[in-house]
Every structure is written in structure tokens, then in C-alpha cells.
Scaffold this active site. Structure first.
Site: not given
Length: 141
Positions: A16-17
């Protein structure tokens, strides 16, 4: 205990980020581990599908312990916790390279006719596979 192991190289697309493996990817890794266990036990899930059967997930639980990141190698350990007439419960550990547990999980599956999703006993479809699962299950009920 009969435990199958499969190593997974963590890809950037699985994060994810925050650079942490996205939680749903653990479910994919569990499927890879389950397939490896079936193969290691001497069977092929694809053969069941050719005969018109599927093994849907009835229940799933995951406990996340320590984040994994891009570039690491995860080891998925899979075993049969329970196997009875209609249900098979698989256990999983997903480990960091140093053996630290990243996640633990369980999934419960049935065997069903592909068209009707009506449950069927593995002993009726593949007695040898059923016998192997009874042999390797940690707990048989």
C-alpha cells in the site's frame, strides 16, 4: 505434523502507500499455500474441478502480527488442522525471513458440486485424498 511451505517474493504491487503489504494479499498467499499443500500431499485440485467440484471458503480468520514489506520473502506454512465428513480447516503461518510470524490464519472449506454448490463428502469423490487428510490432520472430528 505434515506442514507444507511455499516462499513468496513480495512484489511492489502487493504493498500500500505505506510500503506495507496490503492485507488482502495474505489471503492470496494462503491460497498459494493451500495449493502447495494439496500438491505436496500428492493430489491436484484442478482434477476435482475437472470432475465438477469446487472447494468454497466457508469461514476465514487472520491475525496480523508484524508488517511485511516490498523486497522481503514471505514463507507460507500450511497444514490441515481438522478434516471431517464435510469440512476441512487449514491452518497457516506467514513468516518473515528471520522466522518472525507476520500473520496466522485459518480457513474452513467444504467440497461442493460446481453447478449446485451442494456439499459432498471428499470420501465419496476421492477416498485416497480423504484418507490422506485424515492421516495428516492435527485434529480429526
Amino acid at each position: 505434523m505434515f506442514v507444507s511451505e511455499k516462499q513468496i517474493e513480495i512484489r511492489y504491487a502487493e504493498t500500500d502507500q505505506m510500503g506495507v503489504v496490503y492485507h488482502a494479499n495474505y489471503i492470496i498467499w494462503m491460497e498459494i499455500g493451500r495449493s502447495q499443500l494439496v500438491n505436496d500431499a500428492g493430489f491436484e485440485y484442478a482434477e476435482l474441478e475437472k470432475e465438477g467440484y469446487v472447494s468454497p471458503v466457508m469461514d476465514l480468520s487472520i491475525s496480523y502480527k508484524a508488517a511485511m514489506h516490498y523486497g522481503q520473502v514471505a514463507t507460507v506454512r500450511t497444514w490441515v488442522e481438522k478434516h471431517d465428513r464435510l469440512r476441512t480447516t487449514y491452518g497457516y503461518e506467514i513468516l518473515h525471513e528471520d522466522g518472525t510470524i507476520a500473520a496466522t490464519a485459518q480457513s474452513v472449506h467444504i467440497l461442493a458440486h460446481k453447478d449446485t454448490l451442494r456439499p459432498v463428502s471428499l470420501s465419496k469423490i476421492d477416498p485416497a485424498w480423504d484418507a490422506k487428510y485424515k492421516e495428516i490432520a492435527c485434529e480429526t472430528k
